[in-house]
Design a protein around this motif. Structure first.
Motif, short mmCIF file in Angstrom:
data_model
loop_
_atom_site.label_atom_id
_atom_site.label_comp_id
_atom_site.label_asym_id
_atom_site.label_seq_id
_atom_site.Cartn_x
_atom_site.Cartn_y
_atom_site.Cartn_z
N ILE A 56 -6.20 -8.83 1.83
CA ILE A 56 -6.94 -7.95 0.93
C ILE A 56 -8.22 -8.62 0.42
N GLY A 57 -8.09 -9.86 -0.05
CA GLY A 57 -9.19 -10.51 -0.76
C GLY A 57 -10.38 -10.85 0.10
N GLN A 58 -10.18 -11.05 1.41
CA GLN A 58 -11.30 -11.41 2.27
C GLN A 58 -12.00 -10.13 2.72
N ALA A 59 -12.92 -9.69 1.87
CA ALA A 59 -13.60 -8.41 2.09
C ALA A 59 -15.08 -8.56 1.75
N ARG A 60 -15.92 -7.88 2.50
CA ARG A 60 -17.35 -7.89 2.19
C ARG A 60 -17.76 -6.63 1.46
N ARG A 61 -17.08 -5.52 1.74
CA ARG A 61 -17.39 -4.25 1.11
C ARG A 61 -16.20 -3.76 0.29
N VAL A 73 -12.58 2.77 -11.17
CA VAL A 73 -12.07 3.20 -9.87
C VAL A 73 -10.84 2.37 -9.56
N LEU A 74 -9.70 3.02 -9.43
CA LEU A 74 -8.46 2.32 -9.11
C LEU A 74 -8.39 2.06 -7.61
N VAL A 75 -8.23 0.80 -7.23
CA VAL A 75 -8.13 0.43 -5.82
C VAL A 75 -6.68 0.37 -5.39
N TYR A 76 -5.81 -0.17 -6.25
CA TYR A 76 -4.41 -0.34 -5.89
C TYR A 76 -3.57 -0.37 -7.16
N ALA A 77 -2.39 0.25 -7.09
CA ALA A 77 -1.44 0.19 -8.21
C ALA A 77 -0.04 0.29 -7.62
N GLY A 78 0.62 -0.84 -7.48
CA GLY A 78 1.97 -0.85 -6.91
C GLY A 78 2.86 -1.78 -7.69
N GLY A 79 3.96 -1.26 -8.23
CA GLY A 79 4.85 -2.10 -9.02
C GLY A 79 4.14 -2.61 -10.25
N ASP A 80 4.10 -3.94 -10.38
CA ASP A 80 3.47 -4.55 -11.56
C ASP A 80 2.05 -5.03 -11.26
N ASP A 81 1.49 -4.67 -10.12
CA ASP A 81 0.16 -5.12 -9.72
C ASP A 81 -0.86 -4.01 -9.90
N LEU A 99 -11.94 -3.77 0.82
CA LEU A 99 -10.97 -4.10 -0.22
C LEU A 99 -9.93 -3.01 -0.35
N TRP A 100 -10.41 -1.76 -0.42
CA TRP A 100 -9.47 -0.63 -0.49
C TRP A 100 -8.64 -0.54 0.78
N SER A 101 -9.27 -0.65 1.95
CA SER A 101 -8.56 -0.51 3.22
C SER A 101 -7.46 -1.54 3.35
N GLY A 102 -7.75 -2.79 2.96
CA GLY A 102 -6.74 -3.84 3.04
C GLY A 102 -5.56 -3.56 2.14
N SER A 103 -5.83 -3.15 0.89
CA SER A 103 -4.73 -2.89 -0.04
C SER A 103 -3.93 -1.67 0.40
N PHE A 104 -4.61 -0.65 0.93
CA PHE A 104 -3.91 0.56 1.38
C PHE A 104 -3.03 0.25 2.59
N LEU A 105 -3.57 -0.50 3.55
CA LEU A 105 -2.79 -0.82 4.74
C LEU A 105 -1.56 -1.66 4.41
#
Length: 636
Positions: free
Chosen positions: A19-24, A403-411, A28-34
């Motif tokens: 997730i963290g290694q992102a330029r755009r 803008v919410l990018v990711y929300a899963g469990g406690d993250d 970032l969203w694509s990594g967290s979603f995948l």
């Protein structure tokens, strides 16, 4: 938890590496979603094997419902499933193996879709491109599972698999490396120092396949980074539904949200839309329609421009804002230059009417404290608490213009404008605690909040967010804390940490934001800001006997008996005001009150895990952070 012999602890990684290694922001969203999607695939397989997901509570989760093909309502927009979960099954080992295989097969399908659409037709121009691709796709994910109590998983995660046992660490791939994920080889297979032309030709062909807008001319990617980048365009074939990648704002757009909101709600809206029409006529591929709908819930021409066109600094750079007929080297012909100057003049006129947008945004990363222990003690109650918290996250972020990018469990991972980020983080911490209180438990969540210039690489921002969350908020300050860092183009400006209790007033107001608001509304305060804040830092440095200041440094003044630090700082504040204000009794009282507030956010406030007295520990960064927030990040 009962019957631990049937319990499955399952995890997929690496998280930060993916997730963290992102330029755009889209990466970032694509990594967290995948990652969330793949975790959901594992959960679906366990449920298919008559198993049950115990933590988190996934009943009603939209993403899992779509994975299992129920598909009601709108397709899921963000990842909502964590990469780690607890399940049970009659045949736990068989269910876990099936889950692991489900992750691998779904990942391979996604990778194949990207390969078939963008790489297959170009692969023959590369050097062992297919071999590089398969090696990276097949060996990226680390899937771990154990059967039994959670301690087994915690031990399992400490295992490390190394291909180079001589030095005890994994081998970094050979060849030219990916410009985003630097440990991995880029897929052309060429070495730039001796095969530059062939490498450039390969990536030129890839860019043509992607229409040129998805891949910059200086980007040469590994298989993993290319899959993250192009996944949205193959999502319907790869996972069964389309995803809205065009709805993801850039960091520069997020920074400008409050300014955009003020402009479209003002009398200058028509002027702003005229500027937008001119920008659309002079440039191509700059419409961002989905972004405006997601954030503002409306369509408006001015809200739909590429965010670079809101900033004169970007408009002055042809490479950031190419117009029609702008060459790649940026050396524009005279008629194009005139159009650019016209746009700059129009935008500066808007600045005169409504001020400037900020070039800074906030990246918020939050993580529950001591979740492993809580799950072991009260697993299903924790699951219910996290489900309740998750329902509140998107509303809180949206209410604060984020803008919410990711929300899963406690993250939680979100992007916000500067002036609303601290309030958003605090409200989420309250919601987290209340969700657990409703289940009869006490729990806290910690946060890493980075205020960053849009010029700072996104990878650096994410690395900083993880660092201050894990190392500063949780480990150093004692959990139940928020750590804040400001990253300017020149480097780290300041770093501050406090418990949540130390960050808010008895009236539940974020003290930093109140102090910043007061400073920005006082003409004399603005006059004093630079000299006072920097001189105060030097004074604290001298009193502590330190030679050099670094961001985040706490000064221990406990050895100075009888020191009245408040009186000293008040004198500095009044001294900074002398050239612009008459020092009346009211001014002195105001100065005293303000300095007292600055000291309250500068003193060490440990998290609840730390019970010992901390003495007179003061961090000048609290005051520097107030100064930064008072300017709303407008100044670099």
């Amino acid at each position: 938890m009962s019957d631990s012999s049937s319990e499955i602890n399952f995890t997929i990684g690496p998280v930060q590496g993916f997730i963290g290694q992102a330029r755009r922001t889209r990466d970032l969203w694509s990594g967290s979603f995948l990652l969330s999607y793949l975790s959901g695939c594992a959960m679906a397989e366990i449920r298919r094997c008559d198993g049950r997901i115990k933590v988190p509570d996934v009943e009603g989760d939209q993403l899992l419902r779509w994975i299992e093909s129920d598909g009601e309502g709108a397709p899921p927009r963000i990842g909502t499933l964590p990469n780690r979960f607890v399940a049970s099954a009659e045949d736990p080992a068989g269910a876990a193996r099936s889950a692991a295989e489900g992750v691998r097969s779904r990942w391979k399908k996604i990778a194949d879709c990207v390969w078939n659409k963008y790489v297959e037709g170009v692969a023959d121009q590369g050097k062992n491109t297919r071999e590089i691709w398969e090696r990276q796709v097949n060996n990226f994910w680390e899937i771990h599972w154990t059967i039994g109590a959670m301690e087994g998983m915690e031990a399992r995660k400490n295992w490390r698999f190394c291909t180079d046992w001589s030095d005890g660490r994994p081998t970094i791939e050979e060849g030219d490396h990916c410009t985003i994920m630097s440990d991995w080889q880029e897929i052309s297979g060429y070495v730039r120092s001796i095969e530059r032309e062939k490498q450039d030709d390969f990536w030129k062909e890839i860019r043509q396949e992607t229409s040129g807008m998805d891949l910059r001319s200086d980007e040469r990617l590994c298989a993993i980074a290319l899959i993250k980048r192009m996944f949205p365009s193959v999502a319907e074939d790869a996972i069964g539904w389309e995803v809205s990648a065009d709805r993801w704002p850039s960091t520069l757009y997020v920074a400008a949200i409050p300014w955009l909101s003020a402009v479209i709600e003002s009398a200058e809206r028509d002027y702003a839309n005229d500027y937008a029409k001119k920008a659309f006529s002079y440039a191509e591929h700059i419409r961002r329609e989905g972004v405006a709908e997601q954030i503002f819930g409306r369509k408006d021409l001015f809200l739909e421009i590429d965010a670079n066109f809101y900033h004169t600094t970007s408009l002055k750079n042809p490479k950031s804002t190419p117009l029609k007929m702008t060459p790649e080297d940026g050396d524009e012909p005279e008629d194009v230059r005139r159009r650019r100057e016209e746009l700059i003049e129009c935008l500066e006129e808007l600045y005169n009417k409504k001020g400037k947008p900020s070039p800074f945004y906030a990246m918020l990363l939050m993580d529950g404290d001591n979740m492993g222990r809580l799950i072991r003690e009260s697993g299903e109650a924790v699951s219910r608490a996290l489900a309740s918290f998750a329902k509140d996250v998107e509303r809180v972020v949206h209410d604060n213009l984020g803008v919410l990018v990711y929300a899963g469990g406690d993250d939680v991972l979100a992007m916000l404008p500067v002036e609303r980020a601290m309030s958003c983080a605090y409200r989420l911490s309250v919601s987290f605690a209340e969700s657990f209180e409703a289940q009869g438990m006490e729990a806290t969540i910690s946060a890493g909040l980075v205020f960053a210039s849009h010029r700072v690489p996104l990878r650096s921002v994410m690395r900083e967010a993880h660092s201050i969350l894990d190392d500063i908020a949780k480990d150093e300050n004692g959990r139940g804390s928020v750590a804040v860092s400001v990253l300017k183009g020149s480097g780290r400006y300041c770093r501050w940490v406090s418990s949540w209790n130390g960050a808010v007033s008895p009236e539940n107001e974020v003290v930093l934001e109140r102090l910043a608001k007061n400073l920005s509304e006082k003409p004399d305060g603005i006059e004093a800001s630079s000299s006072f804040f920097y001189k105060s830092r030097e004074l604290l440095l001298m009193l502590a006997g330190e030679q050099r200041w670094s961001p985040g440094m706490f000064f221990d003044l406990s050895h100075l008996k009888g020191l009245d630090i408040e009186a000293l700082l008040q004198a500095e504040y009044l001294n900074a005001l002398e050239h612009s204000s008459e020092i009346t009794a009211d001014v002195r009282e105001s100065a005293s009150e303000y300095v007292r507030g600055l000291l309250s956010v500068s003193c060490r406030h440990r998290g609840p895990e730390h019970k010992w007295a901390t003495g007179k520990e003061i961090c000048a960064d609290g005051m520097l952070l107030v100064k930064f927030l008072s300017q709303k990040g407008v100044q670099e």
